[in-house]
Design a protein around this motif. Structure first.
Motif, short mmCIF file in Angstrom:
data_model
loop_
_atom_site.label_atom_id
_atom_site.label_comp_id
_atom_site.label_asym_id
_atom_site.label_seq_id
_atom_site.Cartn_x
_atom_site.Cartn_y
_atom_site.Cartn_z
N VAL A 24 0.85 -1.18 0.00
CA VAL A 24 0.00 0.00 0.00
C VAL A 24 0.89 1.23 0.00
O VAL A 24 1.82 1.35 0.80
CB VAL A 24 -0.93 0.00 1.23
N SER A 25 0.62 2.16 -0.89
CA SER A 25 1.43 3.36 -1.02
C SER A 25 1.23 4.28 0.18
O SER A 25 0.10 4.60 0.55
CB SER A 25 1.06 4.11 -2.29
N THR A 26 2.32 4.69 0.78
CA THR A 26 2.25 5.60 1.92
C THR A 26 2.83 6.97 1.55
O THR A 26 3.16 7.76 2.44
CB THR A 26 3.02 5.02 3.11
N ASN A 27 2.96 7.27 0.27
CA ASN A 27 3.55 8.54 -0.16
C ASN A 27 2.66 9.73 0.17
O ASN A 27 3.16 10.84 0.33
CB ASN A 27 3.82 8.52 -1.66
N ASN A 28 1.36 9.53 0.24
CA ASN A 28 0.45 10.65 0.48
C ASN A 28 0.18 10.90 1.96
O ASN A 28 -0.60 11.79 2.29
CB ASN A 28 -0.88 10.40 -0.24
N LEU A 29 0.79 10.13 2.84
CA LEU A 29 0.53 10.31 4.26
C LEU A 29 1.25 11.54 4.82
O LEU A 29 0.75 12.19 5.73
CB LEU A 29 0.96 9.07 5.04
N ILE A 30 2.40 11.86 4.29
CA ILE A 30 3.18 13.00 4.77
C ILE A 30 3.21 14.05 3.66
O ILE A 30 3.62 13.75 2.54
CB ILE A 30 4.62 12.56 5.13
N PRO A 31 2.77 15.28 3.96
CA PRO A 31 2.77 16.30 2.91
C PRO A 31 4.18 16.70 2.50
O PRO A 31 5.12 16.61 3.29
CB PRO A 31 2.04 17.48 3.56
N ASN A 32 4.30 17.15 1.27
CA ASN A 32 5.58 17.60 0.75
C ASN A 32 5.88 18.99 1.31
O ASN A 32 5.11 19.93 1.11
CB ASN A 32 5.54 17.65 -0.78
N LEU A 33 6.99 19.14 2.01
CA LEU A 33 7.34 20.42 2.63
C LEU A 33 8.48 21.07 1.86
O LEU A 33 9.60 21.18 2.34
CB LEU A 33 7.74 20.21 4.10
N SER A 34 8.20 21.50 0.66
CA SER A 34 9.22 22.20 -0.11
C SER A 34 8.87 23.68 -0.14
O SER A 34 7.73 24.06 -0.40
CB SER A 34 9.30 21.64 -1.53
N PHE A 35 9.84 24.51 0.16
CA PHE A 35 9.62 25.94 0.24
C PHE A 35 10.33 26.62 -0.92
O PHE A 35 11.42 26.21 -1.31
CB PHE A 35 10.15 26.49 1.57
N PRO A 36 9.75 27.71 -1.45
CA PRO A 36 10.41 28.41 -2.55
C PRO A 36 11.65 29.15 -2.05
O PRO A 36 11.77 29.47 -0.88
CB PRO A 36 9.34 29.40 -3.03
N GLU A 37 12.54 29.43 -2.96
CA GLU A 37 13.75 30.17 -2.62
C GLU A 37 13.38 31.61 -2.27
O GLU A 37 12.54 32.22 -2.94
CB GLU A 37 14.72 30.17 -3.81
N PRO A 38 13.96 32.17 -1.22
CA PRO A 38 13.64 33.57 -0.88
C PRO A 38 14.18 34.54 -1.92
O PRO A 38 15.25 34.33 -2.50
CB PRO A 38 14.33 33.78 0.46
N VAL A 39 13.43 35.58 -2.17
CA VAL A 39 13.82 36.59 -3.14
C VAL A 39 14.54 37.71 -2.40
O VAL A 39 14.03 38.22 -1.40
CB VAL A 39 12.58 37.15 -3.88
#
Length: 52
Positions: A24-39
């Motif tokens: 069973v895929s558990t990839n969707n259990l933890i949200p992706n925490l990627s943040f954009p680069e600061p400008v």
């Protein structure tokens, strides 16, 4: 109390075995925490004076 914990552990193991067998895929259990680069903002004279 030991008997109850042992029985609960064995029951959980037996019930989770089919889910593990079907991979069973558990990839969707933890949200992706990627943040954009600061400008970087240009520094002006008003931003360099502390306390204002």
């Amino acid at each position: 109390m030991k008997t109850f914990i042992t029985a609960a552990l064995l029951t959980a193991t037996v019930l989770s075995a089919p889910a593990m067998a079907f991979s069973v895929s558990t990839n969707n259990l933890i949200p992706n925490l990627s943040f954009p680069e600061p400008v970087q903002e240009p520094v002006t004279q008003s931003q360099t004076k502390p306390g204002k």
